[in-house]
Design a protein around this motif. Structure first.
Motif, mmCIF file in Angstrom:
data_model
loop_
_atom_site.group_PDB
_atom_site.id
_atom_site.type_symbol
_atom_site.label_atom_id
_atom_site.label_comp_id
_atom_site.label_asym_id
_atom_site.label_seq_id
_atom_site.Cartn_x
_atom_site.Cartn_y
_atom_site.Cartn_z
ATOM 1 N N TYR A 57 0.813 -1.257 0.137
ATOM 2 C CA TYR A 57 -0.012 0.015 -0.077
ATOM 3 C C TYR A 57 1.018 1.257 -0.128
ATOM 4 C CZ TYR A 57 -4.504 2.317 1.362
ATOM 5 O OH TYR A 57 -5.543 3.150 1.551
ATOM 6 N N ILE A 58 0.588 1.990 -1.040
ATOM 7 C CA ILE A 58 1.489 3.288 -1.236
ATOM 8 C C ILE A 58 0.404 4.527 -0.909
ATOM 9 C CG2 ILE A 58 2.671 4.761 -2.620
ATOM 10 C CD1 ILE A 58 4.367 2.163 -2.157
ATOM 11 N N LYS A 59 1.013 5.582 -0.347
ATOM 12 C CA LYS A 59 -0.117 6.434 0.360
ATOM 13 C C LYS A 59 -0.456 7.483 -1.065
ATOM 14 C CE LYS A 59 0.973 8.345 4.173
ATOM 15 N NZ LYS A 59 1.942 9.207 5.060
ATOM 16 N N GLY A 60 -1.617 7.803 -0.916
ATOM 17 C CA GLY A 60 -2.089 8.824 -1.750
ATOM 18 C C GLY A 60 -2.533 10.163 -1.074
ATOM 19 N N ASN A 61 -3.013 11.000 -2.008
ATOM 20 C CA ASN A 61 -3.561 12.355 -1.229
ATOM 21 C C ASN A 61 -4.750 12.096 -0.548
ATOM 22 O OD1 ASN A 61 -4.663 11.888 -4.065
ATOM 23 N ND2 ASN A 61 -5.603 13.925 -3.955
ATOM 24 N N HIS A 62 -5.371 11.225 -0.900
ATOM 25 C CA HIS A 62 -6.974 10.949 -0.418
ATOM 26 C C HIS A 62 -6.396 10.201 1.020
ATOM 27 C CE1 HIS A 62 -10.303 12.159 -3.096
ATOM 28 N NE2 HIS A 62 -8.941 12.177 -3.832
ATOM 29 N N GLU A 63 -5.555 9.425 1.153
ATOM 30 C CA GLU A 63 -5.302 8.850 2.363
ATOM 31 C C GLU A 63 -4.707 10.157 3.589
ATOM 32 O OE1 GLU A 63 -5.579 5.339 0.184
ATOM 33 O OE2 GLU A 63 -4.309 7.057 -0.271
ATOM 34 N N ASP A 72 -6.673 15.241 13.711
ATOM 35 C CA ASP A 72 -7.509 16.322 14.402
ATOM 36 C C ASP A 72 -8.633 15.594 15.407
ATOM 37 O OD1 ASP A 72 -6.126 18.282 12.994
ATOM 38 O OD2 ASP A 72 -8.005 18.913 11.704
ATOM 39 N N GLN A 73 -9.347 14.633 14.993
ATOM 40 C CA GLN A 73 -10.429 14.205 15.815
ATOM 41 C C GLN A 73 -9.732 13.700 16.762
ATOM 42 O OE1 GLN A 73 -13.760 14.474 15.292
ATOM 43 N NE2 GLN A 73 -14.098 13.477 17.372
ATOM 44 N N GLU A 74 -8.719 13.029 16.969
ATOM 45 C CA GLU A 74 -7.975 12.176 17.936
ATOM 46 C C GLU A 74 -7.491 13.438 19.105
ATOM 47 O OE1 GLU A 74 -4.987 8.547 18.946
ATOM 48 O OE2 GLU A 74 -5.452 8.990 17.078
ATOM 49 N N GLN A 106 -8.377 4.614 15.282
ATOM 50 C CA GLN A 106 -6.962 5.350 15.906
ATOM 51 C C GLN A 106 -6.187 4.435 15.182
ATOM 52 O OE1 GLN A 106 -9.350 5.320 19.489
ATOM 53 N NE2 GLN A 106 -8.715 7.454 19.746
ATOM 54 N N GLY A 107 -6.279 3.335 15.371
ATOM 55 C CA GLY A 107 -5.027 2.140 15.189
ATOM 56 C C GLY A 107 -4.925 2.494 13.270
ATOM 57 N N VAL A 108 -5.953 2.438 12.694
ATOM 58 C CA VAL A 108 -6.067 2.321 11.176
ATOM 59 C C VAL A 108 -5.162 3.893 10.947
ATOM 60 C CG1 VAL A 108 -7.431 2.560 9.177
ATOM 61 C CG2 VAL A 108 -7.932 0.975 11.089
ATOM 62 N N ARG A 109 -5.485 4.839 11.412
ATOM 63 C CA ARG A 109 -4.785 6.253 11.300
ATOM 64 C C ARG A 109 -3.494 6.047 11.379
ATOM 65 N NH1 ARG A 109 -1.910 10.107 14.323
ATOM 66 N NH2 ARG A 109 -3.549 10.337 15.869
ATOM 67 N N ARG A 110 -2.998 5.409 12.321
ATOM 68 C CA ARG A 110 -1.658 5.261 12.421
ATOM 69 C C ARG A 110 -1.028 4.330 11.414
ATOM 70 N NH1 ARG A 110 -3.691 6.109 17.191
ATOM 71 N NH2 ARG A 110 -2.747 7.548 18.746
ATOM 72 N N GLU A 113 -0.563 6.632 8.495
ATOM 73 C CA GLU A 113 0.540 7.588 8.631
ATOM 74 C C GLU A 113 1.994 6.854 8.013
ATOM 75 O OE1 GLU A 113 -0.611 10.867 11.771
ATOM 76 O OE2 GLU A 113 -0.161 8.932 12.571
ATOM 77 N N LYS A 114 1.948 5.622 8.558
ATOM 78 C CA LYS A 114 3.241 5.001 8.295
ATOM 79 C C LYS A 114 3.320 4.535 6.768
ATOM 80 C CE LYS A 114 3.735 3.413 12.944
ATOM 81 N NZ LYS A 114 3.663 2.357 13.943
ATOM 82 N N LEU A 115 2.517 4.403 5.911
ATOM 83 C CA LEU A 115 2.521 4.034 4.647
ATOM 84 C C LEU A 115 3.637 4.863 3.869
ATOM 85 C CD1 LEU A 115 -1.361 3.973 3.446
ATOM 86 C CD2 LEU A 115 0.496 2.133 4.147
ATOM 87 N N PRO A 116 4.256 4.279 3.102
ATOM 88 C CA PRO A 116 5.556 4.843 2.041
ATOM 89 C C PRO A 116 4.643 5.606 1.071
ATOM 90 C CG PRO A 116 5.216 2.341 1.338
ATOM 91 C CD PRO A 116 4.277 2.549 2.600
ATOM 92 N N THR A 117 5.597 6.630 0.628
ATOM 93 C CA THR A 117 4.980 7.346 -0.408
ATOM 94 C C THR A 117 5.669 6.980 -2.010
ATOM 95 O OG1 THR A 117 6.780 8.961 -0.233
ATOM 96 C CG2 THR A 117 4.535 9.418 0.899
#
Length: 246
Positions: A57-63, A72-74, A106-110, A113-117
């Motif tokens: 999984y590579i990070k996109g702008n929607h991620e 923000d929510q957390e 919250q765990g999914v958010r983390r 965040e760690k996904l490579p670009t």
């Protein structure tokens, strides 16, 4: 073992399911970002791809837009206006609402965040394949090392369409694979001149003399999704009736 790339699923989980049917256990798929938003199953799409060890999984702008809102929510217990507006303008309301209903958000958010670009893969023809969400132009520094753009450019940038290919023999063996820009947009006034006015067929679009390839078929509005074999360059184009998802 086959190695594939695809991008911009945007909540269209049925395309993931179709791809899984054709994969052998040892196969791998580089997914180049934008799993959520816009389509019918955005949060489930994100979570499913995150869980699948066959998918890189590579990070996109929607991620990134979703990450900003979830952070923000957390941390603030509300979403700041600019982050909320950007996500909403890009079809992310349902994704965020589904996330809030998930006790594990919250765990999914983390994880997100760690996904490579970006990632690199050398195929059976020894071609050096560079994969990112938005695409980029490779530049070689004086020490012959590859200069990779900053993360924001790797997930948002479209300026690289105008760069031209570098005159460096090291780049002759490189191919850039990306999504982010639906193929139909390649006919617009601000993207590559060679596509203006052309009718874009479903599937991968090669440009820059075959050094770059865009594999975003605009799944959520076109009904097409492209899976590209990184060794043979064969394309598997999946199709669905958009009306089924709306």
């Amino acid at each position: 073992m086959a190695v594939y790339a695809c991008s911009d699923m945007h909540g269209c989980l049925h395309f993931y399911n179709e791809i899984k049917k054709m994969l052998n256990p040892e196969d791998q798929v580089f997914f180049l970002g934008d799993a959520g938003d816009r389509g019918p199953h955005p949060w489930e799409c994100i979570r499913t791809i995150l869980r699948d060890p066959q998918w890189i999984y590579i990070k996109g702008n929607h991620e990134q837009m979703l990450i900003d809102c979830l952070r923000d929510q957390e941390e603030l217990e509300y979403v700041t206006y600019n982050h909320a507006r950007l996500l909403s303008q890009n079809g992310g309301d349902a994704t965020f609402n589904e996330a809030m209903a998930d006790p594990e958000w919250q765990g999914v958010r983390r994880q997100l965040e760690k996904l490579p670009t970006w990632a690199e893969y050398q195929n059976s023809a020894r071609e050096r394949i560079l994969l990112s969400h938005a695409g980029f132009t490779p530049w070689i520094m004086e020490n012959n090392e590859l200069r990779v753009p900053i993360d924001r450019e790797l997930i948002w940038n479209r300026d690289h369409f105008f760069d031209g290919w570098p005159d460096d023999e090291i780049c002759d063996n490189m191919i850039i694979v990306h999504g982010h820009t639906p193929n139909i947009y390649l006919t617009s006034h601000y993207l590559p001149w060679q596509f203006k006015g052309e009718e874009i067929e479903p599937g991968a679009i090669w440009y820059e003399d075959g050094r770059k390839v865009d594999i975003d078929s605009g799944a959520f509005f076109s009904g097409y999704f492209t899976l590209l074999d990184l060794d043979t360059w064969d394309e598997h184009v999946f199709e669905t009736e958009i009306a089924e998802d709306n």
